[in-house]
Write a protein that holds these residues in place. Structure first.
Motif, PDB file in Angstrom:
ATOM      1  N   ARG A 139      49.065  35.159  39.322  1.00 41.09           N
ATOM      2  CA  ARG A 139      48.272  36.366  39.059  1.00 41.09           C
ATOM      3  C   ARG A 139      47.228  36.110  37.973  1.00 41.09           C
ATOM      4  N   VAL A 140      47.641  35.335  36.932  1.00 42.20           N
ATOM      5  CA  VAL A 140      46.672  35.012  35.872  1.00 42.20           C
ATOM      6  C   VAL A 140      45.524  34.183  36.430  1.00 42.20           C
ATOM      7  N   ASP A 141      45.839  33.174  37.284  1.00 42.97           N
ATOM      8  CA  ASP A 141      44.776  32.366  37.894  1.00 42.97           C
ATOM      9  C   ASP A 141      43.866  33.230  38.757  1.00 42.97           C
ATOM     10  N   ALA A 142      44.464  34.141  39.499  1.00 42.45           N
ATOM     11  CA  ALA A 142      43.646  35.030  40.329  1.00 42.45           C
ATOM     12  C   ALA A 142      42.739  35.900  39.460  1.00 42.45           C
ATOM     13  N   ASP A 147      38.711  35.960  39.423  1.00 40.60           N
ATOM     14  CA  ASP A 147      37.944  37.205  39.555  1.00 40.60           C
ATOM     15  C   ASP A 147      36.960  37.369  38.406  1.00 40.60           C
ATOM     16  N   VAL A 148      37.410  37.019  37.180  1.00 36.95           N
ATOM     17  CA  VAL A 148      36.510  37.136  36.022  1.00 36.95           C
ATOM     18  C   VAL A 148      35.317  36.200  36.170  1.00 36.95           C
ATOM     19  N   ARG A 149      35.585  34.939  36.600  1.00 32.82           N
ATOM     20  CA  ARG A 149      34.478  34.004  36.796  1.00 32.82           C
ATOM     21  C   ARG A 149      33.531  34.485  37.877  1.00 32.82           C
ATOM     22  N   ALA A 150      34.095  35.009  38.950  1.00 31.34           N
ATOM     23  CA  ALA A 150      33.237  35.511  40.020  1.00 31.34           C
ATOM     24  C   ALA A 150      32.391  36.686  39.539  1.00 31.34           C
TER      25      ALA A 150
END
Length: 323
Positions: A62-65, A69-72
């Protein structure tokens, strides 16, 4: 009456054997029960650790996701900002073009403006050519800036909106010209003058004391004096005067090469200057500093590094067409 008879030894031993067997069975049962409980506790602990690992892996996923999302979102925001900036510049450009078009519609109603515009473009081309030649031939950056400023003033008076790209190209070339530093020839000439001014103050005596002479050197020193040919110095006054005159001549030739922008001639003259330095002054830290200055001067550029120089003039000639 006769006393009761006591149990026989064989019966007593059988009873004790039964008791021991019963105790052994109880201990075995207790050990098996304790082992089952310990094994159950270990299995429960293993299941708990496995569940913890699964929860941790799920949390990391979930943290990686969330990071993805933040990078996107960051990339989309940056792209949006770049798009907005580009649109803003395009809107500003369109506004300028619309204003110029409106002015051209108002001014070009007079047919006499065509001849005046052609004459003004000739003046602009002449100024741009003069500015370029001033910078390339004599390194006169200030004169080039003045010529480009006059050309920009004349170009502002051309009402045709078709010359807007030329105005932008001229503005970029003027900005690059304003950011240009000192004339490389003046910098090189100043460095050479600094070396020439420092030469008379170089020590004329060797910095290090000579090694003690052996007995045969002391005995023969009054008859023969031996010096290494690589360290031969001009000690005779006439030789030294001739060497100083030759050194001054080589310095003058180096200054001439700098004024012409002749890098090969400058390198050759500097090599000869260094050779005369070795002949006229003994080894010392001060002499080595001046030699290092000469080596640095060999790589000094003698022409301005301005890739955009002449781009506006070329665009003006292409836009005007042949003739």
């Amino acid at each position: 009456m006769a006393p009761p008879s006591s149990p026989t030894p064989g019966l007593r031993r059988g009873a004790w054997l039964i008791v021991l067997l019963a105790l052994a069975a109880m201990l075995a049962a207790l050990g098996a029960l304790a082992w089952r409980q310990l094994d159950a506790a270990r299995q429960a602990q293993a299941r708990s650790a496995a569940a913890d690992r699964q929860r941790l892996e799920a949390l990391e996923e979930r943290v990686d996701a969330l990071r993805r999302d933040v990078r996107a979102h960051t990339a989309r925001m940056q792209q949006g900002e770049a798009t907005q900036r580009l649109l803003r510049e395009e809107v500003i450009g369109l506004g300028q073009r619309a204003a110029l078009l409106e002015q051209s519609v108002q001014r070009l109603a007079n047919p006499e403006l065509d001849a005046a515009r052609a004459l003004r473009l000739d003046e602009i081309e002449l100024l741009l050519s003069q500015g370029q030649q001033r910078l390339l031939l004599s390194g006169d950056a200030d004169g080039a800036r003045r010529a480009y400023a006059l050309a920009a003033t004349l170009l502002e008076g051309v009402p045709d909106p078709g010359w807007l790209d030329l105005r932008q190209a001229l503005a970029q070339e003027r900005a690059a010209l304003d950011a240009l530093g000192d004339d490389p020839r003046a910098v090189a000439a100043g460095r050479l003058d600094a070396v020439a001014a420092a030469l008379p103050s170089l020590p004329r005596e060797p910095a290090a004391e000579p090694a003690p002479a052996s007995w045969w050197e002391r005995m023969m020193g009054g008859l023969v004096e031996v010096r290494p040919s690589s360290q031969a110095l001009a000690l005779d006054p006439a030789d030294r005067a001739a060497g100083l005159a030759a050194l001054q001549l080589e310095l003058t030739l180096a200054q001439g090469a700098i004024a012409r922008g002749d890098r090969e001639g400058l390198r050759a003259a500097l090599d000869r200057v260094e050779g005369w330095m070795l002949r006229l002054w003994p080894a010392s830290p001060a002499r080595e500093r001046q030699r290092e200055a000469l080596r640095a001067l060999r790589g000094q550029p003698l022409s301005p590094q301005l890739p955009t120089l002449g781009s506006t003039l070329e665009q003006l000639r292409r836009q005007r067409g042949p003739g």
